[in-house]
Scaffold this motif. Sequence first.
Motif, PDB file in Angstrom:
ATOM      1  N   MET A  28      18.903  51.873 -25.474  1.00 16.31           N
ATOM      2  CA  MET A  28      17.522  51.587 -25.100  1.00 16.31           C
ATOM      3  C   MET A  28      17.461  50.612 -23.926  1.00 16.31           C
ATOM      4  SD  MET A  28      14.529  49.779 -27.407  1.00 16.31           S
ATOM      5  CE  MET A  28      15.214  48.127 -27.127  1.00 16.31           C
ATOM      6  N   PHE A  29      18.243  49.541 -23.991  1.00 14.83           N
ATOM      7  CA  PHE A  29      18.157  48.452 -23.020  1.00 14.83           C
ATOM      8  C   PHE A  29      18.645  48.886 -21.642  1.00 14.83           C
ATOM      9  CE2 PHE A  29      19.414  44.249 -21.262  1.00 14.83           C
ATOM     10  CZ  PHE A  29      18.236  43.555 -21.479  1.00 14.83           C
ATOM     11  N   TRP A  30      19.729  49.679 -21.614  1.00 12.51           N
ATOM     12  CA  TRP A  30      20.271  50.186 -20.345  1.00 12.51           C
ATOM     13  C   TRP A  30      20.016  51.686 -20.227  1.00 12.51           C
ATOM     14  CZ3 TRP A  30      24.689  46.606 -21.857  1.00 12.51           C
ATOM     15  CH2 TRP A  30      24.565  45.373 -21.200  1.00 12.51           C
ATOM     16  N   LYS A  31      18.805  52.073 -20.484  1.00 14.43           N
ATOM     17  CA  LYS A  31      18.397  53.476 -20.479  1.00 14.43           C
ATOM     18  C   LYS A  31      18.684  54.117 -19.118  1.00 14.43           C
ATOM     19  CE  LYS A  31      14.255  56.274 -21.373  1.00 14.43           C
ATOM     20  NZ  LYS A  31      12.798  56.195 -21.652  1.00 14.43           N
ATOM     21  N   LEU A  45      26.251  52.981 -18.748  1.00 15.32           N
ATOM     22  CA  LEU A  45      26.636  51.750 -19.423  1.00 15.32           C
ATOM     23  C   LEU A  45      25.992  51.641 -20.801  1.00 15.32           C
ATOM     24  CD1 LEU A  45      28.238  49.091 -19.096  1.00 15.32           C
ATOM     25  CD2 LEU A  45      26.158  48.058 -18.197  1.00 15.32           C
ATOM     26  N   GLY A  46      24.827  52.249 -20.973  1.00 15.56           N
ATOM     27  CA  GLY A  46      24.134  52.154 -22.245  1.00 15.56           C
ATOM     28  C   GLY A  46      24.592  53.155 -23.286  1.00 15.56           C
ATOM     29  N   LEU A  47      25.423  54.106 -22.897  1.00  8.18           N
ATOM     30  CA  LEU A  47      25.821  55.171 -23.819  1.00  8.18           C
ATOM     31  C   LEU A  47      27.016  54.760 -24.666  1.00  8.18           C
ATOM     32  CD1 LEU A  47      25.358  58.217 -21.429  1.00  8.18           C
ATOM     33  CD2 LEU A  47      23.819  57.417 -23.230  1.00  8.18           C
ATOM     34  N   PRO A  48      27.157  55.297 -25.874  1.00 15.87           N
ATOM     35  CA  PRO A  48      28.259  54.908 -26.758  1.00 15.87           C
ATOM     36  C   PRO A  48      29.621  55.300 -26.201  1.00 15.87           C
ATOM     37  CG  PRO A  48      26.993  56.718 -27.714  1.00 15.87           C
ATOM     38  CD  PRO A  48      26.226  56.233 -26.525  1.00 15.87           C
ATOM     39  N   ILE A  49      30.605  54.453 -26.426  1.00 13.42           N
ATOM     40  CA  ILE A  49      31.953  54.655 -25.917  1.00 13.42           C
ATOM     41  C   ILE A  49      32.574  55.927 -26.472  1.00 13.42           C
ATOM     42  CG2 ILE A  49      34.303  53.699 -26.020  1.00 13.42           C
ATOM     43  CD1 ILE A  49      32.942  50.893 -25.892  1.00 13.42           C
ATOM     44  N   TYR A  50      32.265  56.264 -27.706  1.00 17.74           N
ATOM     45  CA  TYR A  50      32.907  57.393 -28.362  1.00 17.74           C
ATOM     46  C   TYR A  50      32.256  58.735 -28.054  1.00 17.74           C
ATOM     47  CZ  TYR A  50      29.189  55.908 -31.553  1.00 17.74           C
ATOM     48  OH  TYR A  50      27.987  55.500 -32.078  1.00 17.74           O
ATOM     49  N   GLY A  51      31.165  58.760 -27.282  1.00 19.91           N
ATOM     50  CA  GLY A  51      30.517  60.000 -26.925  1.00 19.91           C
ATOM     51  C   GLY A  51      29.649  60.539 -28.047  1.00 19.91           C
ATOM     52  N   THR A  52      29.490  61.856 -28.082  1.00 20.13           N
ATOM     53  CA  THR A  52      28.705  62.501 -29.131  1.00 20.13           C
ATOM     54  C   THR A  52      29.563  63.565 -29.800  1.00 20.13           C
ATOM     55  OG1 THR A  52      27.848  64.279 -27.709  1.00 20.13           O
ATOM     56  CG2 THR A  52      26.628  62.195 -27.726  1.00 20.13           C
ATOM     57  N   ALA A  53      29.092  64.048 -30.933  1.00 15.19           N
ATOM     58  CA  ALA A  53      29.822  65.110 -31.632  1.00 15.19           C
ATOM     59  C   ALA A  53      29.961  66.335 -30.735  1.00 15.19           C
ATOM     60  CB  ALA A  53      29.096  65.472 -32.923  1.00 15.19           C
ATOM     61  N   ILE A  68      17.318  47.009 -16.517  1.00 14.24           N
ATOM     62  CA  ILE A  68      17.016  46.792 -17.934  1.00 14.24           C
ATOM     63  C   ILE A  68      15.690  47.458 -18.286  1.00 14.24           C
ATOM     64  CG2 ILE A  68      18.317  44.637 -17.969  1.00 14.24           C
ATOM     65  CD1 ILE A  68      15.633  43.144 -18.111  1.00 14.24           C
ATOM     66  N   HIS A  69      15.599  47.904 -19.529  1.00  9.05           N
ATOM     67  CA  HIS A  69      14.389  48.553 -20.033  1.00  9.05           C
ATOM     68  C   HIS A  69      13.967  47.815 -21.310  1.00  9.05           C
ATOM     69  CE1 HIS A  69      14.449  52.161 -17.391  1.00  9.05           C
ATOM     70  NE2 HIS A  69      15.715  51.830 -17.305  1.00  9.05           N
ATOM     71  N   PRO A  70      13.135  46.797 -21.163  1.00  5.32           N
ATOM     72  CA  PRO A  70      12.786  45.942 -22.311  1.00  5.32           C
ATOM     73  C   PRO A  70      11.743  46.571 -23.229  1.00  5.32           C
ATOM     74  CG  PRO A  70      11.690  45.160 -20.342  1.00  5.32           C
ATOM     75  CD  PRO A  70      12.527  46.316 -19.900  1.00  5.32           C
ATOM     76  N   MET A  82      11.973  41.140 -22.749  1.00  2.00           N
ATOM     77  CA  MET A  82      12.949  41.236 -23.828  1.00  2.00           C
ATOM     78  C   MET A  82      12.836  42.595 -24.503  1.00  2.00           C
ATOM     79  SD  MET A  82      13.114  37.489 -25.656  1.00  2.00           S
ATOM     80  CE  MET A  82      11.485  37.587 -26.378  1.00  2.00           C
ATOM     81  N   GLY A  83      13.973  43.105 -24.975  1.00  2.00           N
ATOM     82  CA  GLY A  83      13.987  44.326 -25.761  1.00  2.00           C
ATOM     83  C   GLY A  83      14.155  44.001 -27.230  1.00  2.00           C
TER      84      GLY A  83
END
Length: 421
Positions: free
Chosen positions: A145-148, A152-160, A222-224, A398-399
């Motif tokens: 959400m914050f780094w939409k 950089l805002g996406l999870p390190i492990y990716g998606t299924a 940033i996307h607060p 702030m987010g």
Amino acid sequence: MYQKTVLRNGIRVVTEKIPYVYSVSTGIWVGVGSRDEQESERGITHFIEHMLFKGTQRRTALDIAKELDAVGGFANAFTSKEHVCFHAKVLDTHLPLVVDVLTDIFLNSVFAPQEIEREQQVVLQEIRMIEDTPDEFVHVLFQEMFWKNNPLGLPIYGTAETVARTDRESILRYLDRTFHPEQIVVAAAGNLEHDRFVDLVAPSLETLNHRERRADRKKPSIHPAIQVIEKELEQVHLCLGLKGVAQTDENRFPCHILNVILGNSMSSRLFQEIREKRGLAYSVYSFLNSHADTGMLGVYAGIAPENIEETLKLIRQQLDLLATEPIPETELAAAKEYLRGSMYLNAESTDSRMNRLAKNEFLFDRFIPFEEVEEKIMAVDAGSIQEWFQSVYHPQRMGLLLLGPAGLKEAHLENILLEKE
């Protein structure tokens, strides 16, 4: 003693000799991470981290495990937003073996299709495990959400879905595009001789000659926002954040001290006000996520649904105090000593020293003595902390994200956060 050599292809080798220990910690670092992945590649850096221990042209996965176990060694790897590292720790007498194993898996992994298929199931279970751990998963959701609209805002492990699409060809393409020699640092700390270490790593690593270079990173905005994600849980997991500092920003010293005072120690203001005085949370803390070009200062709390409003008001109250009132000298001195003590205690670990060598090389292109950091910490005064915090603390910027049975609307939370009636 610190020494550095640049190999013919641009790979940097940095070492720190610590003669009074019996171990050596070694790591092969690459300055690429999840933020460097393209849309179709989400999670591939983390997947490669797993796959490099699954067999080479000379060794099976079992051979790799047995060789290190046979000498009492330890090997592992990790992926972050900006780096991936393959590291090991052994007695100094076994350094040639660990270098041979690490360079072999780094250069000669076969990425067998059957191993890829098997590891896809492992990573999928890892993703599910994180999603079933709400005090960890809330940070993943908050960063999205914050780094939409930025990797950089996406999870390190990716998606299924992206993990399921990963195959040998996509792995080899990604390695060729990102694992450029100038993005690689080999770091070692412990009882070793620099020249001998270079002689061990150079013959194999100098053969690496990927021609492509990592694409320039896009700095995120940033996307607060305020977001509530309802989920059947026992607690509500609260994550609040605002703009922090980059890892090279000179304001990182005031920011780190403020973080200790705010919520990064048992004597911190949030811990004392929310847990000790009122018993509103078992786990409450502040944290810093700093990267090469940006950062976040955040607060986490795990609370009962009925305590959301009171907890938010207390957090806001403590942030207001830091912005409006100078930190008392005794509190400031204690926070400085906390950071100083943590730094020197970590320095007793060869793993920590190896990590520090590599990170300083990536960020500053040099070795930074502990005394230099200590001097910077001790030079911070209450005025500089307040001045920095006033420049980033704007409640409307702030987010806030709640995960769990919150039962509150975003508009109501905004009123609390902005202290509206």
